[in-house]
Design a protein around this motif. Sequence first.
Motif, PDB file in Angstrom:
ATOM      1  N   ILE A  59       0.773  -1.137   0.000  1.00 46.62           N
ATOM      2  CA  ILE A  59       0.045  -0.006  -0.149  1.00 46.62           C
ATOM      3  C   ILE A  59       0.854   1.084   0.090  1.00 46.62           C
ATOM      4  N   LEU A  60       1.903   1.200   0.751  1.00 48.94           N
ATOM      5  CA  LEU A  60       3.063   2.300   0.729  1.00 48.94           C
ATOM      6  C   LEU A  60       3.448   2.684  -0.766  1.00 48.94           C
ATOM      7  N   GLY A  61       3.907   1.508  -1.330  1.00 49.64           N
ATOM      8  CA  GLY A  61       4.456   1.665  -2.575  1.00 49.64           C
ATOM      9  C   GLY A  61       3.592   2.218  -3.853  1.00 49.64           C
ATOM     10  N   LEU A  62       2.385   1.637  -3.720  1.00 47.47           N
ATOM     11  CA  LEU A  62       1.166   1.945  -4.796  1.00 47.47           C
ATOM     12  C   LEU A  62       0.752   3.367  -4.322  1.00 47.47           C
ATOM     13  N   ALA A  63       0.700   4.038  -3.307  1.00 50.88           N
ATOM     14  CA  ALA A  63      -0.106   5.080  -2.915  1.00 50.88           C
ATOM     15  C   ALA A  63       1.242   6.099  -3.410  1.00 50.88           C
ATOM     16  N   ILE A  64       2.465   6.047  -2.975  1.00 48.03           N
ATOM     17  CA  ILE A  64       3.365   7.030  -3.523  1.00 48.03           C
ATOM     18  C   ILE A  64       3.482   6.947  -4.874  1.00 48.03           C
ATOM     19  N   ALA A  65       3.614   5.890  -5.479  1.00 49.29           N
ATOM     20  CA  ALA A  65       3.609   5.895  -7.138  1.00 49.29           C
ATOM     21  C   ALA A  65       2.392   6.597  -7.677  1.00 49.29           C
ATOM     22  N   TRP A  66       1.148   6.272  -7.192  1.00 43.93           N
ATOM     23  CA  TRP A  66      -0.007   6.800  -7.574  1.00 43.93           C
ATOM     24  C   TRP A  66       0.042   8.397  -7.341  1.00 43.93           C
ATOM     25  N   VAL A  67       0.493   8.864  -6.368  1.00 43.19           N
ATOM     26  CA  VAL A  67       0.660  10.242  -5.853  1.00 43.19           C
ATOM     27  C   VAL A  67       1.651  10.936  -6.988  1.00 43.19           C
ATOM     28  N   VAL A  68       2.723  10.520  -7.243  1.00 41.02           N
ATOM     29  CA  VAL A  68       3.571  10.671  -8.239  1.00 41.02           C
ATOM     30  C   VAL A  68       2.897  11.131  -9.624  1.00 41.02           C
ATOM     31  N   ALA A  69       2.205   9.907  -9.875  1.00 40.37           N
ATOM     32  CA  ALA A  69       1.679   9.855 -11.386  1.00 40.37           C
ATOM     33  C   ALA A  69       0.591  11.142 -11.302  1.00 40.37           C
ATOM     34  N   ALA A  70      -0.273  11.029 -10.233  1.00 41.36           N
ATOM     35  CA  ALA A  70      -1.275  12.252 -10.298  1.00 41.36           C
ATOM     36  C   ALA A  70      -0.645  13.468 -10.476  1.00 41.36           C
ATOM     37  N   ALA A  71       0.449  13.890  -9.636  1.00 35.99           N
ATOM     38  CA  ALA A  71       1.014  14.979  -9.859  1.00 35.99           C
ATOM     39  C   ALA A  71       1.569  15.489 -11.171  1.00 35.99           C
ATOM     40  N   LEU A  72       2.172  14.490 -11.939  1.00 39.37           N
ATOM     41  CA  LEU A  72       2.931  14.532 -12.928  1.00 39.37           C
ATOM     42  C   LEU A  72       1.558  14.718 -14.196  1.00 39.37           C
ATOM     43  N   SER A  73       0.350  14.237 -13.845  1.00 36.18           N
ATOM     44  CA  SER A  73      -0.597  14.303 -14.896  1.00 36.18           C
ATOM     45  C   SER A  73      -1.275  15.644 -14.640  1.00 36.18           C
ATOM     46  N   VAL A  74      -1.510  16.362 -13.248  1.00 37.64           N
ATOM     47  CA  VAL A  74      -2.006  17.406 -13.150  1.00 37.64           C
ATOM     48  C   VAL A  74      -1.072  18.488 -13.376  1.00 37.64           C
ATOM     49  N   GLY A  75       0.113  18.315 -13.654  1.00 39.08           N
ATOM     50  CA  GLY A  75       1.217  19.423 -14.075  1.00 39.08           C
ATOM     51  C   GLY A  75       1.308  19.243 -15.531  1.00 39.08           C
TER      52      GLY A  75
END
Length: 531
Positions: free
Chosen positions: A227-243
Amino acid sequence: MTTDTCIGTHLNATVNGEETEQSGADAEGASFVEYGIDDRPSLSKSTVLGLQHYLTMVGANVAVPLILAEAMGMPDPVTARFVGTFFVVSGIATLVQTTFGNRYPIVQGAPFSMLAPAIAIVTTVTVAGPEPAWQVRLQALQGAIIVAGAVEVAIGYFGVVGKLRQYLSPVAIAPTIALIGLALFNVGQITSATNDWWLLGLTLLLIVAFSQFLDRHHWAFRLFPVILGLAIAWVVAAALSVGGVYPSGAPGYVDLGTVAEAPPLLPIYPLQWGMPTFQLSFAIGMFAGVVASIVESFGDYHAVARLVGSGAPSERRINHGIGTEGLMNVFSGLMGTGGSTSYSENIGAIGLTGVASRFVVQIGAVAMLIVGYVGYAGQLVVTIPDPVVGGLFVVMFAQIVAVGLSNLAHVDMNSSRNVFVVGFALFVGLAIPEYVAAVGDMATFRTGLAGVPVLGAVLGTQVVANTAYVIGSTGMAVGGLAAVILDNALPGTDEERGLARWERRAESPTAFQPIWRNWFGGDADPSDADR
């Protein structure tokens, strides 16, 4: 003392380094277990651990309904409800299996083993009448699953699978379980040519770092690596998508807008798509998929037993597990999904985290129910990009392969017959499904069999050809059958094959008792241990 109390006691003793011969369990398999089958972590910790179990099966439980929806021509608004139904069925099936079935901490979900016949059914059914084409196809699929599931109920509760246990040694079980993981190496989330390898690599690196390097430094890393690995990777992907780094349509793109547009609640109930229709040929074809799922589940039960350090599952436990899976297949047919079976991904999660608590898995099942009915929650999960899911799959599938091969610890691998059986089973379990896939769809395969000299009239029949196609497409079924046949045909002693050592460590015939015996009391009856 009940079976599961015995298992939990054994696990605690193993963790403390006090394994005793009387426990009948495999100390080597349970040395890493943090929470045993009967352990109940705090509710807050169990909630996070349960959510972690849920996240490990999201990729497959979303992929199967999306594949079926596309094959049926289902419109997008209905597809969202269709996906939600899969999660509702998974949640209920998991609760039933962990409470009334074999009571192993195994998640139930949409089976890939039943996907091939399901696609064959929905693409060949005759569409007529005022109802939408997708609905007519789905009703035919429901009918086939209900009939095939009813047969599985009989197979389980009449003890057919349990009776075959005496012919299944670790020599046969090891490649069967290993092929569960090996056969999935080429799923799209891992091998797609357009994959985002940086994001997949980040997810993989995080999970490996948390579970293998940082686990000794903090309990959170040891218990929650997924869950830590998925959560961090998802946040990174979401930030790159919003940016704007990830444009819409990119493999790593996270579309947060779809979450806000999702309906708050989804109406999911039995027979929501109408009354199922029944056709014998469809039911027979689907039963071939059920046979493949039984083989997979049999291997899953042994994998869990090996991981948690309990003895090999008894005949009674196997029978109850398969019978319950049959009941849940009937239920899934009534609800309108693609079936239900044990999920190997979650067995990999047990091996990675050391969390084998049944209570944790049941909390995860409740999470599935919530996600199924709450549109916002389900849509948020769907936004997890394929590369992130792929990174998770690499770790999970590799863990399953290792668990399967670890069964060879019971076997004399200096024996040439054992080396041959294991190697041959692994090879054909990978090669034959590739051949079947290269041939094409089920109709092409049937046409080819019909052209076989002398036997073509029999091999080309719908029943034989469809069954051969489904089994031949399933690596664990091909490898498992090859291993079982060779292992029983070639000369070898019980000690050589690992049966003697396995028998010494197996749980007793009366160890597993139906839940109602625990509720209403009564002593175990050795005479009905096979029921």
